[in-house]
Design a protein around this motif. Structure first.
Motif, short mmCIF file in Angstrom:
data_model
loop_
_atom_site.label_atom_id
_atom_site.label_comp_id
_atom_site.label_asym_id
_atom_site.label_seq_id
_atom_site.Cartn_x
_atom_site.Cartn_y
_atom_site.Cartn_z
N UNK B 38 -57.44 -19.28 58.90
CA UNK B 38 -56.70 -20.07 58.68
C UNK B 38 -57.20 -21.09 59.42
N UNK B 39 -57.41 -21.36 60.67
CA UNK B 39 -57.60 -22.61 61.43
C UNK B 39 -59.33 -22.23 61.53
N UNK B 40 -59.99 -20.85 60.94
CA UNK B 40 -61.69 -20.83 60.44
C UNK B 40 -62.01 -21.39 59.66
N UNK B 41 -60.74 -21.98 58.42
CA UNK B 41 -61.28 -21.75 56.98
C UNK B 41 -60.72 -23.75 57.72
N UNK B 42 -59.95 -24.07 58.03
CA UNK B 42 -60.26 -25.56 58.20
C UNK B 42 -61.69 -25.74 58.84
N UNK B 43 -61.87 -25.66 60.05
CA UNK B 43 -63.06 -25.35 60.85
C UNK B 43 -64.51 -25.87 60.15
N UNK B 44 -64.66 -24.31 59.94
CA UNK B 44 -65.84 -24.28 59.10
C UNK B 44 -66.23 -25.60 57.87
N UNK B 45 -64.90 -26.73 57.77
CA UNK B 45 -64.97 -27.74 56.98
C UNK B 45 -65.38 -28.84 58.00
N UNK B 46 -64.91 -28.94 58.87
CA UNK B 46 -64.77 -29.87 59.61
C UNK B 46 -63.65 -30.52 59.69
N UNK B 47 -62.65 -29.94 59.14
CA UNK B 47 -61.04 -30.71 58.32
C UNK B 47 -60.50 -30.51 59.45
N UNK B 48 -59.15 -31.39 59.29
CA UNK B 48 -58.65 -31.72 60.84
C UNK B 48 -57.67 -30.19 60.61
N UNK B 49 -57.01 -29.35 61.42
CA UNK B 49 -56.39 -28.35 62.20
C UNK B 49 -55.57 -28.47 61.64
N UNK B 50 -54.04 -29.41 60.47
CA UNK B 50 -52.96 -28.81 60.00
C UNK B 50 -53.67 -28.97 57.89
N UNK B 51 -54.65 -29.57 57.67
CA UNK B 51 -55.87 -30.16 55.68
C UNK B 51 -54.83 -28.62 55.71
N UNK B 52 -54.01 -29.08 54.61
CA UNK B 52 -53.15 -27.86 53.66
C UNK B 52 -54.59 -27.71 52.82
N UNK B 53 -53.71 -25.98 52.98
CA UNK B 53 -55.43 -24.75 51.85
C UNK B 53 -53.92 -23.96 51.13
N UNK B 54 -55.13 -23.00 51.15
CA UNK B 54 -54.59 -22.05 49.56
C UNK B 54 -54.13 -21.10 49.41
N UNK B 55 -52.89 -20.43 50.76
CA UNK B 55 -53.14 -19.12 50.91
C UNK B 55 -52.66 -18.23 49.44
N UNK B 301 -60.64 -22.08 72.25
CA UNK B 301 -62.16 -22.84 72.53
C UNK B 301 -63.12 -21.88 71.40
N UNK B 302 -63.18 -20.73 71.34
CA UNK B 302 -64.68 -20.40 70.25
C UNK B 302 -64.21 -21.33 69.52
N UNK B 303 -63.15 -21.84 68.70
CA UNK B 303 -63.32 -22.54 67.03
C UNK B 303 -63.10 -23.49 67.90
N UNK B 304 -63.12 -24.12 68.87
CA UNK B 304 -62.37 -25.93 68.84
C UNK B 304 -64.16 -25.73 69.45
N UNK B 305 -65.46 -24.72 70.16
CA UNK B 305 -66.47 -24.88 70.99
C UNK B 305 -66.87 -24.85 69.73
N UNK B 306 -66.55 -24.17 68.85
CA UNK B 306 -67.95 -24.04 67.52
C UNK B 306 -67.78 -25.63 66.86
N UNK B 307 -66.57 -26.08 66.60
CA UNK B 307 -66.72 -26.71 65.33
C UNK B 307 -67.37 -28.05 65.40
#
Lengths: 237, 307
Positions: B38-55, B301-307
């Protein structure tokens, strides 16, 4: 990891990388319940804490481990608890909630069985259930479901052997030394003796749930007519 | 500007990081079963961490785009296609008005995450969109409904697509069957022999596994028969009921309970579990709180620094 530094402090144990369990006692009592309600209430203001789950003798604290270090959080929790005088836990602001109940076989299908088991008339069961002032020791099972204790010894009865798949909203039930109202339609194994016409949860309201941990609760018998007048529903069984 | 649901799928749920601060009145958190995906999907689009997605669990879902946007796919490979063309998970794709996004059936894993640029724009219930069907809270209707045919999932139109993908090495190895578990709670109440049984046994994911909990089948563990006084249940708690078959309590868990617990699987452990299917075998590996922290901090850290 017991921290028996001060009698004021509960035991603190990490249960995961972002949650710790505070254990205040090994036995259930009103004084402990007051203390947990007091600490739980104060901890809501501490930065980094994201959820609190108070129960009979414990308080589960969930914190934001991504942005706060757990040692700092635990230290802040300890400091805050040390500042809280248990004498103030006997809150002046404790609420008393009255729940109207229609006790009748059509909405309380276990009423006769409970009476037979306890060796009482159904009227005695109703009278005893209403005579007591209960405390909300914990909220859980489903949203807004308050575990209320303790019922008088004469009303103690086990759960049903086979739980019902669907207990109607508002059902008032007893099991062991506890009583409760079902806030939503769920499976349930408690003995159902009546029904309240009032809503236990309302996500549109400010309070969300009618009963909070630490509240005092009393039941008041109402007639079938009053039950219907207050919006009560007879369906479900 | 939205996705229109052509086929609702087996179980597609709107989720954010969860509904927090209401467990004291018995409201569970909900949130993504595989938080890392979930967190990576938002990171890929530069969305906020909490942005709504479909599971999306299992698949069988079909969506039609009513406006241009970018989407990100992470988690399981549910054999997704865009206008019939195969999509590889863990990257972004440009979507144009009229495009059809399809999810068939799992190639591997169980739950995929579909994020849209800026996140879905649905109304919140108690501060979150997280859908909890059991509690009838959250989702598009606010009443805990899963996705239905003809539902409209609103998003903001977006025309500048950016092609991005998660570094291969950062994609979790979902074949891992060792589930890390932090020792805690009533761990000491189990005998040495019972602990040894627990950590040396294979457990199979049972059919009765869902967002509330994963029920496992294997060596029965004997706990203290009288149980404990009901207490708050942390995410990932492994409770041992009377029949001795462990239950791992996950996002939609009940808030309190009275069975003794061996410990808590980490959020990464829960993510691994969430992609397992009934019949898959797992084992538990004991780790310390320190180790759990290291694992978590490295992933964040990986997620945040990749953003």
């Amino acid at each position: 990891m017991s921290q028996a530094v001060s009698p004021l402090l509960p035991d603190m144990d990490m249960v995961s990388d972002n949650a710790c369990l505070l254990t205040f006692s090994q036995t259930i009592s009103e004084a402990i319940s007051d203390r947990i309600a007091q600490v739980s209430h104060q901890l809501t203001t501490l930065p980094g804490i994201i959820d609190l789950v108070p129960s009979y003798t414990t308080l589960l604290v969930v914190f934001d481990g991504d942005h706060f270090d757990r040692f700092a959080i635990c230290k802040a929790i300890r400091q805050l608890i040390l500042q809280l005088d248990p004498k103030d836990a006997l809150q002046a602001d404790v609420r008393e909630i009255v729940i109207p109940v229609y006790y009748g076989a059509e909405v309380g299908p276990d009423l006769d069985e409970v009476a037979a088991h306890c060796g009482l008339s159904t009227n005695d069961v109703i009278e005893q259930h209403c005579a007591n002032l209960y405390r909300a020791y914990a909220i859980g099972f489903t949203p807004g479901f308050a575990f209320l204790g303790n019922t008088p010894a004469q009303l103690h009865i086990g759960r049903k052997t086979t739980p019902r798949l669907k207990v109607p909203i508002g059902s008032v039930a007893i099991a062991e030394n506890q009583t409760a109202v079902y806030p939503s339609v769920t499976p349930g194994g408690w003995q159902i003796i009546g029904r309240t016409p009032i809503k236990l949860v309302d996500w549109g309201s400010e309070n969300l749930a009618l009963i909070a941990m630490g509240d005092k609760v009393r039941f008041e018998a109402i007639s079938r007519q009053d039950f219907l007048a207050q919006g009560g529903n007879l369906d479900g069984f | 500007m939205a996705f229109k649901v052509i086929k609702p799928g087996m179980l597609a749920l709107l989720q954010d990081l969860g509904r927090h601060g209401h467990q004291a009145i018995g409201v569970t958190t909900g949130g993504p079963m595989d938080e890392l995906a979930f967190r990576w999907a938002n990171a890929l689009l530069d969305n906020e961490d909490n942005a709504q997605q479909l599971e999306i669990t299992f698949g069988m879902l079909s969506l039609e785009a009513q406006a241009n946007t970018s989407v990100a796919l992470t988690g399981a490979d549910l054999d997704a296609t865009l206008n019939g063309k195969s999509l590889t998970p863990w990257q972004t794709y440009a979507v144009k008005t009229g495009d059809v996004l399809n999810f068939q059936q799992p190639v591997w894993g169980l739950r995929a995450y579909l994020a849209v640029k800026g996140g879905f724009q649905c109304e919140l219930t108690l501060g979150s969109v997280a859908t909890v069907m059991r509690e009838k809270i959250g989702g598009l209707t606010g009443k805990g409904d899963k996705l239905q045919k003809d539902d409209i999932l609103p998003y903001h139109r977006h025309d500048q697509h950016q092609q991005r993908s998660v570094p291969r090495a950062a994609i979790p190895d979902y074949s891992q069957s060792d589930i890390p578990l932090v020792l805690g709670y009533q761990y000491r109440s189990f005998s040495d022999l019972q602990r040894a049984h627990f950590f040396s046994s294979d457990y199979k994911v049972s059919q009765n596994s869902d967002r509330m909990g994963y029920r496992l089948a294997g060596n029965a563990i004997q706990g203290d028969a009288k149980g404990i006084i009901s207490e708050g249940i942390a995410y990932g708690s492994v409770q041992i009921p009377k029949d001795g078959q462990p239950i791992v309590l996950l996002r939609d868990r009940q808030t309190i309970g009275g069975y003794p617990k061996m410990g808590c699987v980490t959020r990464f452990g829960g993510a691994l579990l969430a992609q397992k299917k009934p019949g898959d075998a797992i084992q538990f590996t004991p780790i310390t709180v320190d180790q759990a922290e290291h694992e978590r901090h490295l992933q964040m850290a990986r997620l945040q620094q990749w953003r």
